[in-house]
Write an enzyme that holds these catalytic residues in place. Structure first.
Site, PDB file in Angstrom:
ATOM      1  N   LYS A   1       0.889  -1.143  -0.074  1.00  0.00           N
ATOM      2  CA  LYS A   1      -0.046   0.118   0.084  1.00  0.00           C
ATOM      3  C   LYS A   1       0.932   1.459   0.022  1.00  0.00           C
ATOM      4  CE  LYS A   1      -2.282   2.390   3.213  1.00  0.00           C
ATOM      5  NZ  LYS A   1      -1.951   3.834   2.661  1.00  0.00           N
TER       6      LYS A   1
ATOM      7  N   CYS B   1      13.657  10.339   7.558  1.00  0.00           N
ATOM      8  CA  CYS B   1      14.084   9.892   8.801  1.00  0.00           C
ATOM      9  C   CYS B   1      15.537  10.139   9.268  1.00  0.00           C
ATOM     10  CB  CYS B   1      13.569   8.211   8.895  1.00  0.00           C
ATOM     11  SG  CYS B   1      14.603   7.309   8.105  1.00  0.00           S
TER      12      CYS B   1
END
Length: 507
Positions: free
Chosen positions: A174, A282
């Site tokens: 997804k 990140c």
């Protein structure tokens, strides 16, 4: 502008329209460029069913043939590098040079996954007891499912899917509804190379999709790159369903500048670390910690260098930093500036990037320029919160031990970098920094594809880090077989005598 009609890709075919759709925007201009289907639970089940059926044959395919498909993916991505990068710059608005770098890194990851014939090899121990041998093999597990964030649509595909399918698993993926175009182009490649239907299925939608995976017995494991709160929710779901989980969460990374740092090296790395990808990654540096001896000098250099950062359209090759992913994301960064200054304790706005100068066509884009707040204290909200934008908090530290203590107390443990020419500082920092990845004189401590990528503490929930041998181990399981061989022509030794001690292992 090119209009994008994003579709699901299930069992090797493009899915039909869904009842609901989300709009898709170009962050550089704010214009609507297409739509993304918000799949219903029935469609989600169809994707899992397709992957489960494909697993029955894909898992039995010789590994050399599975690797051959990866080589084809590698060749197509190499050929289409510019097209794939353009797609990332268009809907995700990563600056085009950085988008090329992301695609190139994924090509390297696919190449690394092709070494599975070596990294998946098992073990054998001969004659552990009499005529008994033992062997350990690595086998696939079944269907894996994964969720990608908006900021690295290509890289997260590379971290999950090549390693999963080369090991013999199948996948339901997804993507983010904010940057789905890369995976649409990859599905074109899957069709072109004849990847068997159902091996990789791509489904679009909201978090309800992932919630169908936890109790589904066909799902062997779940992967995520996202925020720490989302990772914790998925970890709880995976625990309920007894699923493997590889869940990468948030971060708050520190760049530590020591008195002997090479200033030119630091400044070059600071710009890329803090403002590359508009701070939306990140491993972005979001805290710069400086020792007192050079605090003002370094801060002055940071401000001067940050003013040279050109902000604008992600497809402009002369731009250094593109926009944030959405108006909401840009407003959030601006709001954090207000929060930090309102909190006070002597912090000051050293560079205000809230209203950058932009070309006319980008006036409605989602831009925030380089922003620096100096003299931050550890209790200030922007010292502890992942802002995910080009907002840098600068703090004065007493020494390296002070920095290590602040890192140790952080909720997150993704990465930390030190700038120094001292081997003592470098070795101590790399050993003592309470993070999963350390950089010495580099601003982005992202390891190459051959070694694990991931943090600790709130930055990684689950059982494994991604990529390299560590990543491949997540997508496989050990199976141990104990084998006694008997000579069929040998005469029977007769009835066995009673034993006073019986072993709990084969003997």
């Amino acid at each position: 502008m090119e209009r994008l009609e994003i579709k699901n890709f299930i069992n090797g075919k493009w899915g039909g329209p869904e009842e609901n759709n989300d709009p898709l925007y170009n962050p550089s201009t704010g214009e609507k460029i297409g739509s993304v289907p918000i799949s219903c639970l029935k469609t989600a089940d169809e994707a899992t069913t397709a992957a489960a059926r494909a697993y029955e044959t894909w898992s039995l395919m010789p590994i050399a043939k599975r690797i051959a498909y990866l080589y084809k993916i590698h060749a197509c991505m190499t050929r289409d590098l510019e097209k794939l990068a353009w797609g990332i710059a268009y809907d995700q608005a990563k600056q085009i040079g950085e988008a090329r770098g992301e695609v190139q890194r994924v090509i390297e990851i696919v190449e690394s996954a092709c070494s599975a014939t070596v990294t998946m090899q098992g073990e054998c121990l001969d004659l552990i007891s009499g005529n008994i041998n033992v062997k350990v093999v690595r086998q696939s597990l079944g269907v894996f499912a994964g969720v990608a964030p908006f900021n690295f649509p290509a890289l997260v595909f590379g971290w999950f899917i090549p390693y999963a399918i080369v090991a013999g698993n199948t996948f339901v993926f997804k993507p983010s509804t904010q940057s789905p175009y890369f995976m649409q182009m990859m599905c074109d490649i899957f069709q072109e190379i004849g990847l068997p239907p159902g091996v990789v299925n791509v489904i679009h939608g909201h978090r309800e999709i992932a919630e169908t995976w936890y109790e589904d017995p066909r799902i062997a494991g779940v992967c995520l790159v996202g925020s720490t709160p989302t990772a914790k929710k998925m970890a709880a779901g995976c625990a309920r369903g007894a699923k493997r989980s590889m869940l990468l969460g948030g971060a708050k990374n520190m760049l530590v500048v020591m008195e002997d740092a090479d200033m030119d090296v630091f400044i070059d790395n600071y710009l890329n670390s803090c403002f590359g990808s508009a701070g939306q990654r990140c491993l972005a540096g979001s805290i710069v910690a400086i020792v007192p001896e050079i605090y003002e000098q370094v801060l002055e250099r940071m401000i001067a260098a940050s003013k040279t950062v050109r902000v604008g359209d992600a497809l402009d090759p002369d731009v250094y930093m593109g926009p944030l992913i959405s108006r909401k994301a840009a407003d959030s960064v601006i709001n954090y500036v207000d929060i930090a200054l309102k909190y006070g304790h002597g912090c000051k706005l050293a560079l205000d990037g809230r209203h950058p100068e932009l070309p006319e066509k980008n006036k409605n884009g989602y831009f925030v320029g380089p922003t620096i707040i100096r003299d931050i204290t550890p209790c200030n909200p922007i010292f502890t919160t992942e802002v995910f934008g080009p907002l840098v908090a600068v703090i004065k530290i007493a020494n390296m031990d002070d920095a290590l203590d602040l890192i140790r107390k952080s909720e997150f443990g993704n990465g930390a970098c030190i700038f120094t020419q001292s081997q003592f500082y470098a070795e101590k920092f790399s050993r003592m920094a309470d993070v999963g990845m350390v950089g010495v004189n580099v601003g982005i401590c992202a390891p190459h594809p051959y070694v694990p990528f991931g943090g600790i503490k709130g930055s990684l929930l689950g059982t494994n880090k991604v990529q390299g041998k560590n990543g491949l181990e997540f997508f496989t399981q050990n199976k141990v077989t104990t084998i006694r061989t008997v000579d069929p022509k040998a005469q029977s030794a007769g009835a066995t005598k009673p034993q006073t001690v019986r072993s709990c292992v084969a003997s």
